[in-house]
Write a protein that holds these residues in place. Structure first.
Motif, PDB file in Angstrom:
ATOM      1  N   UNK A 328      26.492  42.167  28.876  1.00 32.87           N
ATOM      2  CA  UNK A 328      27.607  42.698  29.651  1.00 32.87           C
ATOM      3  C   UNK A 328      28.814  42.923  28.776  1.00 32.87           C
ATOM      4  N   UNK A 329      29.739  43.770  29.235  1.00 32.17           N
ATOM      5  CA  UNK A 329      30.961  44.026  28.469  1.00 32.17           C
ATOM      6  C   UNK A 329      32.047  43.001  28.778  1.00 32.17           C
ATOM      7  N   UNK A 330      32.862  42.719  27.774  1.00 33.14           N
ATOM      8  CA  UNK A 330      34.041  41.860  27.957  1.00 33.14           C
ATOM      9  C   UNK A 330      35.275  42.635  27.531  1.00 33.14           C
ATOM     10  N   UNK A 331      36.264  42.710  28.405  1.00 34.01           N
ATOM     11  CA  UNK A 331      37.519  43.401  28.099  1.00 34.01           C
ATOM     12  C   UNK A 331      38.300  42.589  27.071  1.00 34.01           C
ATOM     13  N   UNK A 332      38.785  43.255  26.018  1.00 28.63           N
ATOM     14  CA  UNK A 332      39.475  42.526  24.956  1.00 28.63           C
ATOM     15  C   UNK A 332      40.993  42.683  25.025  1.00 28.63           C
ATOM     16  N   UNK A 333      41.506  43.447  25.997  1.00 26.69           N
ATOM     17  CA  UNK A 333      42.937  43.720  26.055  1.00 26.69           C
ATOM     18  C   UNK A 333      43.755  42.435  26.131  1.00 26.69           C
ATOM     19  N   UNK A 334      43.371  41.547  27.048  1.00 29.78           N
ATOM     20  CA  UNK A 334      44.159  40.331  27.246  1.00 29.78           C
ATOM     21  C   UNK A 334      43.833  39.257  26.216  1.00 29.78           C
ATOM     22  N   UNK A 335      42.814  39.499  25.395  1.00 30.18           N
ATOM     23  CA  UNK A 335      42.421  38.505  24.395  1.00 30.18           C
ATOM     24  C   UNK A 335      43.105  38.731  23.056  1.00 30.18           C
ATOM     25  N   UNK A 336      43.738  39.884  22.894  1.00 27.13           N
ATOM     26  CA  UNK A 336      44.442  40.199  21.651  1.00 27.13           C
ATOM     27  C   UNK A 336      45.940  40.294  21.921  1.00 27.13           C
TER      28      UNK A 336
END
Length: 491
Positions: A328-336
Motif C-alpha cells: 500500500x502507499x504511504x503519504x510522505x507529506x506530513x512525515x517530512x
C-alpha cells in the motif's frame, strides 16, 4: 469557454518524477452520487460545472497537457496553450430514479454503459497512444431526482491527496458561480514542480538496496518492453495482463460500533502504549479474512496447463509462498519537514509492505490473532521514517522498469493484496452548491487483488471497504465467519 482557458494557460513543460511512474498506467476514478433534495431545476447544471471546471483548470494546467515519453521510463507533461488536451466531459441519462439507484446500494454497475469510462487503466487502445489526463461524466436520473458524477484523473498527475484537493476546489468554484460570488482560482496555491518533493527528501544515510530488498522484483523482457512504449500503449499492455472476465467487485460496510468493539478487543491484548488506528484495524481484519479466503480458493481451484504457463511467463512461483504480502502507499507529506509539500500536487507517496506468515493466518481469527496482525500493520506504518523515504525515493529509479515489475510479475500471486486508504479525504465535503453527496465510492475496477477503504457520510459513520478479485474469492470472503460477523455486504 475553452478560448478563455487558452488565453490564461501558459505553455510550459513539467518533468515527471520517478514516483509518478509506478501509477502511470492508472486513473483515480471516483463516483459521487448526489440527490436533488431541494428540487432545484438547475441541479448539478452541466453548464455551471463546466464553467467552474475551466476556471479551476487555469490553476491546474497539468490537467490540459500532453503526456510524452522522452527516454526509457522517463516522461514529461507538455502544456501547449495553442493545443490544449482538454478534459472529456459527457452527460448521460438514466431511466432509473435516484431512489432506485439508492435501493441498488449505489452499485456503479447499474449506471449506463459508457458513463464510467475509462476504467482504472490509462489507455485509449493499442495504437492511439496517451489518453486524456482528466475525464468527467454526469449521469442524470429520471425526473432530475439526482446525478452521479464520475471523475477520473490520471494517476501520474497526482495521488489521492491532490485529487481530493482538486475536486474540492472545483466544487467550491461551482458553488461560487451558482451564488454569483467571485471565484478565486488561486485559493489552493498548488505547485506541480517535482523539484519541490525532491528538495524535501533527504539523501539516504545508507544505500537503498537494503530497504528495497523486500520490495524488489526481478525484471524481464515484458517489464523492459513497457518502458520502451508510449504511456497509453503501456496502460493497454498492463490491462491485457491484469484484466479478466472472472474479476468482480464487492463493497462492505463496518459501523463505528463494530470498529470500537474491535478496538477494545485489541487494546485488551496489546500494551497500553501501543497505538492502533482505524487503518490498522481495517487492514488487519482484511488481511485475516482475505488470506483465509485465498487459502480456501486454492483448495477448490486446481490450476490447469494455462495457469502453469502463465506462472512461468510471469515469474509466479509454483510453490506457495511462506508469507502473505500486503502492499500500500504511504503519504510522505506530513512525515517530512517541508511546508511546500502541503501545496504539492504529485505523487508524494512511498510503498509499504506487511508480511504475514501463512501458517499464522490459517489459525482461527481469535482476538489474539486480530491484535497480532493489527500490530504488524502499525509497525509497517511506523517504519516509514525519513530514512525509509529517502532510500525508497532514490532507489526506485535505479532501473527503468522497477516501478512496473510488481504489477506484471506479482499481480498473479494469489497470496498478495494491494490496498489503499481514502478514509481521511473530504469526499463528503465536496459540495458543488446543491448539497453533499449521498454516496462516494470507486468504480468497479477490473484490477484484481485490489482493495480501497472509503469514508462514509457523517450521519452514517463507519467505513466502506471495496474489493476487486475473482468471484469465487469474494464469495468465500462474504462467507468468512470473522468477516461476516463484523462487515455487512453493501453490493
Amino acid at each position: 469557454m475553452s478560448t478563455d482557458l487558452k488565453l490564461n494557460v501558459k505553455s510550459q513543460v513539467i518533468e515527471l518524477a520517478d514516483e509518478d511512474l509506478m501509477p502511470m498506467f492508472a486513473y483515480i476514478p471516483v463516483v459521487y452520487s448526489f440527490k436533488n433534495t431541494i428540487n432545484a431545476s438547475d441541479f448539478m447544471s452541466v453548464n455551471l460545472l463546466q464553467q467552474a471546471l475551466y476556471a479551476v483548470l487555469e490553476e491546474y494546467p497539468i490537467l490540459v497537457g500532453h503526456l510524452q515519453q522522452i527516454a526509457t521510463g522517463k516522461c514529461r507533461v507538455v502544456i501547449d496553450s495553442s493545443n490544449l488536451n482538454l478534459p472529456r466531459f459527457q452527460e448521460f441519462s438514466s431511466s432509473m430514479h435516484f431512489d432506485e439507484f439508492k435501493e441498488a446500494n449505489f452499485n456503479p454497475n447499474v449506471l449506463p454503459k459508457g458513463a464510467l469510462l475509462p476504467d482504472a487503466f490509462y489507455t485509449d487502445g493499442w495504437l492511439k497512444g496517451a489518453s486524456k489526463p482528466a475525464v468527467f461524466s454526469i449521469t442524470r436520473f429520471r425526473d432530475n431526482s439526482g446525478v452521479s458524477l464520475f471523475a477520473a484523473v490520471a494517476h501520474y498527475v497526482t495521488d489521492a491527496n491532490g485529487y481530493d484537493k482538486f475536486m474540492r476546489q472545483w466544487a467550491q468554484a461551482c458553488h461560487n458561480f451558482r451564488g454569483n460570488a467571485p471565484v478565486d482560482v488561486g485559493a489552493a496555491q498548488v505547485t506541480f514542480d517535482r523539484k519541490v518533493m525532491r528538495n524535501a527528501i533527504p539523501l539516504p544515510q545508507q544505500p537503498p538496496i537494503s530497504t528495497l530488498q523486500k520490495l524488489y522484483v526481478p525484471g524481464g523482457l515484458i517489464s523492459k518492453f513497457t518502458t520502451w512504449v508510449s504511456p497509453g500503449f503501456r496502460g493497454q499492455l498492463i490491462k491485457s495482463i491484469l484484466a479478466s472476465d472472472s474479476i468482480s467487485a464487492a463493497c462492505f460496510y463496518i459501523s463505528n460500533d463494530k470498529m470500537e468493539q474491535l478496538r477494545q478487543t485489541v487494546r485488551s491484548i496489546l500494551k497500553d502504549n501501543i497505538r492502533i488506528s482505524a487503518h490498522d484495524l481495517l487492514l488487519g481484519s482484511l488481511i485475516i479474512a482475505y488470506a483465509q479466503s485465498i487459502i480456501k480458493h486454492k483448495e477448490y481451484a486446481k490450476p490447469g496447463w494455462l495457469e502453469w504457463l502463465s506462472s512461468y511467463i510471469f515469474h509466479v512461483p509454483w510453490k506457495s509462498p511462506s508469507h502473505f504480502t500486503t502492499l500500500g502507499p504511504a503519504d510522505i507529506r506530513h512525515r517530512l519537514e517541508s511546508a511546500a509539500l502541503s501545496k504539492y500536487i504529485g505523487n508524494a507517496i512511498v510503498a509499504t509492505m506487511v508480511l504475514t506468515p501463512i501458517e499464522l493466518l490459517k489459525m482461527p481469527a481469535t482476538p489474539e490473532l486480530v491484535a497480532t496482525i493489527a500490530h504488524s500493520v502499525r509497525q509497517s506504518t511506523d517504519a516509514v521514517t525519513k530514512e525509509y523515504i529517502a532510500q525508497m525515493s532514490y532507489g526506485s529509479g535505479l532501473e527503468s522498469d522497477m516501478p512496473v515489475r510488481p504489477l506484471i510479475y506479482k499481480s498473479q500471486v494469489p497470496e498478495r493484496l494491494m490496498c489503499t486508504n481514502f478514509t481521511r479525504f473530504g469526499f463528503y465535503q465536496t459540495d458543488f452548491g446543491w448539497g453533499s453527496a449521498e454516496f462516494v465510492g470507486p468504480i468497479n475496477y477490473r484490477l484484481p487483488k485490489y482493495a480501497v477503504f472509503f469514508p462514509t457520510r457523517s450521519d452514517l459513520g463507519g467505513y466502506h471497504v471495496h474489493i476487486v478479485d475473482e468471484t469465487l474469492t469474494l464469495d468465500l470472503l462474504k462467507n468468512n465467519e470473522f468477516w461476516s460477523r463484523n462487515f455487512t455486504v453493501v453490493y
